[in-house]
Design an enzyme around this catalytic site. Structure first.
Site, short mmCIF file in Angstrom:
data_model
loop_
_atom_site.label_atom_id
_atom_site.label_comp_id
_atom_site.label_asym_id
_atom_site.label_seq_id
_atom_site.Cartn_x
_atom_site.Cartn_y
_atom_site.Cartn_z
N ASP A 22 0.86 -1.18 0.00
CA ASP A 22 0.00 0.00 0.00
C ASP A 22 0.90 1.24 0.00
O ASP A 22 2.12 1.12 -0.08
CB ASP A 22 -0.91 0.00 1.25
CG ASP A 22 -0.13 0.19 2.55
OD1 ASP A 22 1.12 0.25 2.51
OD2 ASP A 22 -0.77 0.29 3.61
N ASP A 79 -3.16 4.50 2.69
CA ASP A 79 -3.44 4.69 4.11
C ASP A 79 -3.15 6.14 4.47
O ASP A 79 -2.03 6.61 4.31
CB ASP A 79 -2.50 3.80 4.93
CG ASP A 79 -3.28 2.85 5.82
OD1 ASP A 79 -4.46 3.12 6.05
OD2 ASP A 79 -2.69 1.85 6.26
N ASP A 138 1.51 4.68 2.35
CA ASP A 138 1.14 5.28 3.64
C ASP A 138 1.52 6.75 3.68
O ASP A 138 2.65 7.11 3.36
CB ASP A 138 1.88 4.55 4.79
CG ASP A 138 1.67 3.06 4.74
OD1 ASP A 138 0.58 2.61 5.12
OD2 ASP A 138 2.59 2.33 4.30
#
Ligand code: UTP
Ligand code: MN
Length: 484
Positions: A336, A408, A338
């Site tokens: 992902d 995120d 962040d």
């Protein structure tokens, strides 16, 4: 068309192979001799070749070591190494011959077990060859501090085979809700990751922290046989495979996956066919499964940073955004992206997340549409409304295709920024070890929000990561060396 002549040759070849096969399964001609060839240093292919040769000559050559083995055949191992290996198998040398491969090849040549002479017996010390001497002098014991947050660990890993194996066992334990075992394997892997060179001998590990009996068995297995049977069987187990696939769906944790498995759901198709009720996150996760599984590149992370950065600037011009997680540690890919967002004025970050989310929801699709002239659905997932937000968005992959990526977002007040930055940079194990160090060694509680001194009963302020390390009595470790 195969010419007739060739076909005849082929047929007779098959017949020959038949007779050959029956020779290969010759009954054991020497029942009192049960042989085992040690793969270590001999290598798997030479071992397989020699084993087959022995069996064809009517010798009983065991694939797996058992207590019945009478002769252990080694190549380039010392008696001490062979004995250590036997002990690791839970067997001693008692009643067994530890022999050099020369005894084996001479026995093959003569067609029967030859008399054991002194020169056939393994040497106590690496006497004969330079090769052995060199091997032994390579054996230097390693030493590392007990907590991962005391160690500098870059992305360079000299023991990837071992750490991959331990990480797989850790993952399996975590997916089975056995967190204690998971952490034990993660700690063991982190110790090996921090070593300056590859482990070649179990004796190098003497005195290292965090290496429990189970991890040591796995390491030993790999050093001696090239693989660990436990790791291989875990990897192949239906349950592990199903847990991996199902928890790979965004929004599905191990508990949900476990429930589905008990209901007979092992893969995505079975999940789709099952009529299970999925929440919004899970529906999206299932729909974009392949995209989300695909690692995010640094270039993609930077592209997303551009989009989120513009969003942040629009809703709060002075707000700052930092890339955290694996990318801050120097990784080139991630599962992902962040981001940590803050505002230089304490309190001005309040309400930033909802504004950011609605800005993204209303504009990102248009913005991307304008840039890419591709029309597609953008969806955003509310993950946690408080101060953290996980979304899936679509970005340009230069292929003019859009794809789902996990992002995120965390917003932190400036007073907590250093703690949030430290807490969201990872690695997960590094963070866990920082908290363990703080608690066990310093009597403090560390989180992504604050550091609390339990004895003095007060919070300790810090405006940089360096200050937090100093409060904890630790040497500062920069992000690229936090890859525990
Ligand atoms: P990630 O799971 O994103 O790890 O969490 P990563 O190191 O960036 O790995 P890749 O590259 O994406 O695969 C990043 C940091 O955020 C913290 C973790 O401890 C880690 O340090 N984190 C993550 C939390 O504190 N809470 C969470 O719920 C998730
Ligand atoms: Mn990450």
């Amino acid at each position: 068309m195969v010419p007739l002549k060739r076909r005849k040759v082929a047929n007779s070849g098959t017949l020959n192979a038949g007779t050959h096969n029956s020779a290969a399964t010759q009954p054991n001609k020497f029942p009192q001799v049960i042989l085992f060839l040690l793969e270590r240093k001999m290598g798997a292919s030479r071992r397989a070749f020699l084993s087959q040769l022995g069996r064809r000559k009517g010798f009983q050559v065991e694939e797996l070591f058992s207590k019945n083995v009478t002769h252990v055949i080694c190549e380039s191992n010392t008696a001490q190494e062979a004995r250590m290996w036997l002990e690791a198998q839970g067997a001693g040398q008692a009643g067994r011959h530890l022999l050099d491969v020369s005894w084996y090849t001479e026995s093959m040549r003569d067609g029967h077990p030859v008399e054991i002479l002194d020169r056939h017996k393994l040497q106590q010390t690496p006497g004969g060859t330079v090769h052995l001497l060199m091997n032994d002098s390579e054996v230097t014991p390693f030493s590392v501090p007990g907590y991962a947050c005391q160690r500098r660990c870059t992305l360079e890993n000299h023991n990837a085979v071992l750490t991959d194996a331990l990480s797989l066992l850790a993952e399996n334990a975590e997916l089975s809700d056995e967190d204690g075992r998971g952490v034990a394997f993660r700690r063991a892997a982190a110790v090996l990751k921090a070593l300056p060179s590859a482990v070649t001998n179990m004796s190098q590990l003497t005195g290292l922290p965090c290496l429990g009996g189970h991890s040591l068995r796995v390491i030993k297995d790999i050093l001696e046989n090239g693989t660990s049977s436990e790791v291989e069987s875990t990897k192949e187990s239906e349950r592990f495979k199903a847990l991996k696939v199902l928890t790979g769906i965004f929004g599905v944790g191990s508990k949900t996956a476990d429930r589905w498995i008990r209901e007979g759901i092992h893969n995505l198709q079975q999940l789709r066919d099952s009529g299970q009720t999925l929440n919004r996150a899970q529906q999206a996760g299932l729909e974009h499964y392949d995209d989300i599984k695909q690692p995010v590149s640094l270039a993609e992370a930077e592209a997303i940073r551009g989009i989120v950065g513009r969003a942040v600037a629009s809703v709060s011009p002075e707000a700052q955004i930092v890339l955290t997680g694996g990318f801050r540690r120097g990784k080139l890919t991630g599962h992902d992206v962040d981001f940590l967002i803050t505002h230089p004025e304490e309190g001005s970050e309040v309400g930033l997340m909802p504004k950011l989310v609605s800005w993204l929801e209303s504009r990102v699709s248009c913005h991307l549409q304008n840039v890419l002239l591709i029309c597609d659905v953008i969806f955003l997932l509310m993950f946690a409304l408080f101060c953290r937000f996980s979304l899936c968005c679509f970005i340009d992959k230069q292929t003019r295709r859009w794809r789902a990526v996990r992002v995120d977002l965390v917003v932190s007040p400036i007073s907590q920024f250093a703690f949030a930055l430290l807490g969201w940079t990872g690695s997960k194990l590094f963070e866990r070890e920082l908290r363990r160090w703080a608690g066990h060694e310093k009597g403090m509680s560390l989180s992504s929000h604050a550091l609390y001194d339990n004895k003095q009963g007060r919070y300790i302020r810090a405006s940089s990561e360096e200050e937090i390390f100093a409060h904890l009595g630790l040497e500062f470790i920069p992000p690229n060396e936090r890859n525990a």
